[in-house]
Design an enzyme around this catalytic site. Structure first.
Site, PDB file in Angstrom:
ATOM      1  N   ASP A  75      35.980  28.791  13.983  1.00 48.32           N
ATOM      2  CA  ASP A  75      36.760  28.123  15.018  1.00 48.32           C
ATOM      3  C   ASP A  75      38.117  28.776  15.220  1.00 48.32           C
ATOM      4  OD1 ASP A  75      37.501  27.124  12.440  1.00 48.32           O
ATOM      5  OD2 ASP A  75      38.547  25.446  13.386  1.00 48.32           O
ATOM      6  N   GLU A 129      38.016  24.673  10.562  1.00 50.57           N
ATOM      7  CA  GLU A 129      39.076  24.941   9.593  1.00 50.57           C
ATOM      8  C   GLU A 129      40.447  24.623  10.158  1.00 50.57           C
ATOM      9  OE1 GLU A 129      42.178  27.252   7.470  1.00 50.57           O
ATOM     10  OE2 GLU A 129      41.575  27.418   9.559  1.00 50.57           O
TER      11      GLU A 129
END
Length: 356
Positions: A75, A129
């Site tokens: 991400d 994350e």
């Protein structure tokens, strides 16, 4: 839609970085990139592949004496007019180039092209994350399949600009509240302004002397800062409540409990609520695979100033460090970019470590 992670792209870590950057994957929107990664890994006969949510796990099962982890998150933070990527002969720009699709690309490149490593390897390509810890893909793996995290050593390919950054700081967020008495602004003497009371909280923060500590040759600097202030009722009302949100980055020799105690001491006399916390990680440089990796780099490790998922492995007793091609000072910035030669050098070093 055909998978952009073609065989020609997978053998070139620079081209692979660009292909990953050009799959939009802001936190919570990782399905497309996880699907693409899963497809190419499942085509590799030397890997056993599993998926939990939008986290893809690939493992070698070669019977080696030791197992290492290479992990990178899929991400990014929200786009900032920096998507898709652009590139010249030296630099690639775009959201995620530094943090951390260049590092993730190296891990994916090695997973596909290094079928006979000297260690067994577990590769993690994980989701979320960049957002709250409860959604973190490695956290979810640890809750659902903790045996998948087991290893002798772990490398998080977070941006370090090609140096080894050991351990990480812990992080804690808290709300400090001031209270007063609401009144009409025309009769302010009848009230007690909670926003004005916040001045003492801000003064303590302004005067705060950050501690520095050296651990295993790595110097960690702490930091305590206000990151948001909220309060007020209306333009003609004396406010009776104000909140100051603070962020504490603490050295890994403090536990979360010790960090919380320190905040209560700093803000003594005020109501305080801890809203989020994650422990730090000690350097953990003594494990044999870590020592071999450090010897190959030929560089002195530095402290990781920031929180990374090395802390998850450290909490399990697994030594871990950070190593990636991106510049951490460019992470989350509008002009985020990565040098192409840093990607190539990082891929070459990790390949020599795994294959030597």
């Amino acid at each position: 839609m055909p998978n952009p992670l073609t065989p020609q792209v997978l053998v070139d870590p620079v081209a692979l970085t660009r292909a990953l950057v050009d799959i939009e994957s802001v936190s919570g929107n990782e399905k497309e990139i996880a699907d693409a990664v899963q497809e190419v890994l499942e085509a590799c006969a030397h890997l056993r592949v599993e998926r939990i949510g939008h986290t893809v796990i690939a493992r070698t099962e070669l019977g080696r004496a030791q197992r290492v982890v290479l992990a990178g998150h899929l991400d990014t933070v929200p786009l900032a007019d920096n998507f898709p990527s652009t590139v010249d002969d030296k630099i690639m720009w775009g959201c995620g180039t530094s943090d951390m699709k260049s590092g993730t690309a190296i891990a994916l490149h090695l997973a596909v092209t290094c079928p006979d490593p000297r260690y067994d390897v577990t590769y993690f390509f994980y989701e979320c994350e960049e957002v709250e810890a409860a959604r973190n893909g490695l956290k979810i793996v640890g809750e659902q399949r903790p045996e998948l995290l087991e290893a002798d050593f772990a490398v998080l390919l977070e941006p370090t600009y090609g140096i080894v950054e050991a351990g990480c700081q812990g992080t804690m967020r808290a709300r400090v509240r001031t209270t007063g008495v609401r009144a009409h602004a025309a009769r302010s003497w009848l009230g007690d302004n909670a926003i004005h009371k916040a001045g003492e909280v801000l003064r303590r923060l302004s005067d705060y002397q950050a501690r520095e500590v050296e651990i295993d040759g790595c110097r960690y600097r702490e930091g305590l800062n206000a990151v948001a202030v909220s309060g007020g009722v209306a333009g003609n009302v004396i406010p009776d409540a104000c909140e100051i949100e603070v962020n504490f980055r603490f050295a890994p020799d403090r536990s979360e409990e010790q960090a919380a105690t320190h905040l209560r001491e700093v803000f003594g006399g005020y109501e305080m609520e801890i809203t989020d916390s994650a422990p730090g990680a000690l350097p953990g440089l003594s494990a044999p695979p870590a020592a071999e990796f450090l010897a190959l780099t030929g560089a002195t490790p530095a402290a990781k100033l920031g929180w990374t998922d090395v802390a998850r492995f450290a909490a399990l007793g697994i030594p871990a460090l950070n190593f990636g091609p991106g510049d951490p000072n460019l992470a989350h910035k509008r002009d985020e970019h990565v040098e192409l030669d840093k990607i190539e050098a990082g891929a070459d070093l990790l390949r020599r470590w795994l294959a030597s």
